[in-house]
Structure formats: C-alpha cells, structure tokens
Design a protein around this motif. Structure first.
Motif, PDB file in Angstrom:
ATOM      1  N   UNK A   1       0.804  -1.225   0.228  1.00 49.88           N
ATOM      2  CA  UNK A   1       0.019  -0.089  -0.147  1.00 49.88           C
ATOM      3  C   UNK A   1       0.822   1.277   0.023  1.00 49.88           C
ATOM      4  N   UNK A   2       2.033   1.199   0.650  1.00 52.23           N
ATOM      5  CA  UNK A   2       2.937   2.333   0.848  1.00 52.23           C
ATOM      6  C   UNK A   2       3.580   2.473  -0.389  1.00 52.23           C
ATOM      7  N   UNK A   3       3.915   1.434  -1.136  1.00 53.30           N
ATOM      8  CA  UNK A   3       4.600   1.618  -2.372  1.00 53.30           C
ATOM      9  C   UNK A   3       3.631   1.887  -3.511  1.00 53.30           C
ATOM     10  N   UNK A   4       2.319   1.712  -3.334  1.00 53.88           N
ATOM     11  CA  UNK A   4       1.229   2.030  -4.243  1.00 53.88           C
ATOM     12  C   UNK A   4       1.141   3.483  -4.039  1.00 53.88           C
ATOM     13  N   UNK A   5       1.037   4.187  -3.046  1.00 54.41           N
ATOM     14  CA  UNK A   5       0.821   5.519  -2.676  1.00 54.41           C
ATOM     15  C   UNK A   5       1.952   6.463  -3.347  1.00 54.41           C
ATOM     16  N   UNK A   6       3.166   5.659  -3.103  1.00 54.51           N
ATOM     17  CA  UNK A   6       4.304   6.426  -3.659  1.00 54.51           C
ATOM     18  C   UNK A   6       4.527   6.431  -5.321  1.00 54.51           C
ATOM     19  N   UNK A   7       3.664   5.229  -5.759  1.00 55.61           N
ATOM     20  CA  UNK A   7       4.010   5.083  -7.360  1.00 55.61           C
ATOM     21  C   UNK A   7       2.661   5.364  -7.931  1.00 55.61           C
ATOM     22  N   UNK A   8       1.809   4.103  -7.991  1.00 49.99           N
ATOM     23  CA  UNK A   8       0.664   4.118  -8.880  1.00 49.99           C
ATOM     24  C   UNK A   8      -0.224   5.210  -8.793  1.00 49.99           C
ATOM     25  N   UNK A   9      -0.329   5.685  -7.419  1.00 54.95           N
ATOM     26  CA  UNK A   9      -1.579   6.657  -7.036  1.00 54.95           C
ATOM     27  C   UNK A   9      -0.795   7.977  -7.495  1.00 54.95           C
TER      28      UNK A   9
END
Length: 151
Positions: free
Chosen positions: A99-107
């Motif tokens: 989730x943290x990675x998704x917030x830094x990337x995909x989102x």
C-alpha cells in the motif's frame, strides 16, 4: 493504404511514445512495467487496495502468465498476496508495504493523469475518450477476421 498511411504512422508513433512515457514513469518510480501495471490496476479498479485477479489481468493489458510472474515477485518482496474468494475467484491484495509503495507510485501516476484531464475542457476529454473507444471497438471487430493465409 493511400492517404491514411501518414495518419497511421502518426498514430503508431503516438502509441509508441505513450507506451515509452509510461515505461519511463515506471522506471522513475523504481518499478518494472508489469509491477506498475498491477499496482495501477489494484488502485484504479479495486477498493481498499484489493482487486480481483480477473480485473487486474483485464485492465493491465498483461497476459495471465506475466501477471502471475509479476505477482510472485511482488509476493516474494512482501508487497502483495493472492487470496481465494470463492471456488474460482482470487483477489490481489496489497500488504501494508504494498500500500505504501502504491501510494508512492501508482497513485501518483493516477494523480498526474487526472491533472492532465482536469486541464482539458470536459468536451475534449469526452471527445478523446469517445474516439478512442470507437477505434478500439472497430479494431477488435476487424481483428476477428484475421487469419493466417496459407498458400
């Protein structure tokens, strides 16, 4: 071909450059293309950082094999896991680290895309989407007629 070959070359150029721009975005954010597409699909199509495996495959444009391979890598890194939901369905779920990675990337990538569309008049956004959908529908219809010719 005639008059359309110039337009087709431009279309193919733009498609290729768009793919290259998304590849560059993934690299700048430290992800492989397939990892970015999976995280993007989960963020875009799912809710609560989970999405059906079927939706991930459909919306990512990746083959099932590529999705499964990329998911194994994400699982190995502690970023995602696949959870059975029913007899034949599975969900892709992001861990806290995922989730943290998704917030830094995909989102962040989704925010860039939204900002671009927000900068266009609503009529242009609708026109762009309608024409893209029209092309895709026609293309899918036409490729049903493609077969290998043997002579």
């Amino acid at each position: 071909m005639g008059n359309r070959s110039k337009e087709l070359r431009r279309f193919n150029y733009l498609m290729g450059e768009t793919d290259a721009a998304y590849h560059e975005a993934a690299l700048r954010l430290g992800l492989s293309d397939s990892a970015m597409r999976i995280l993007y699909a989960v963020c875009d199509r799912g809710s609560g950082f989970r999405c059906s495996l079927r939706d991930v495959c459909r919306s990512s444009g990746l083959s099932k094999q590529t999705v499964n391979s990329a998911l194994r890598k994400l699982e190995g890194e502690g970023l995602a896991f696949v959870e059975p939901v029913g007899a034949k369905s599975k969900d892709v779920c992001l861990t806290e680290a995922g989730r943290a990675l998704a917030e830094r990337t995909a989102l962040r990538l989704i925010a860039v895309e939204n900002a671009i569309f927000d900068g266009w008049p609503a009529q242009e956004v609708e026109q762009y989407l309608a024409l893209t959908e029209k092309y895709l529908t026609a293309f899918r219809s036409e490729i049903k007629n493609l077969h290998i010719h043997t002579e």
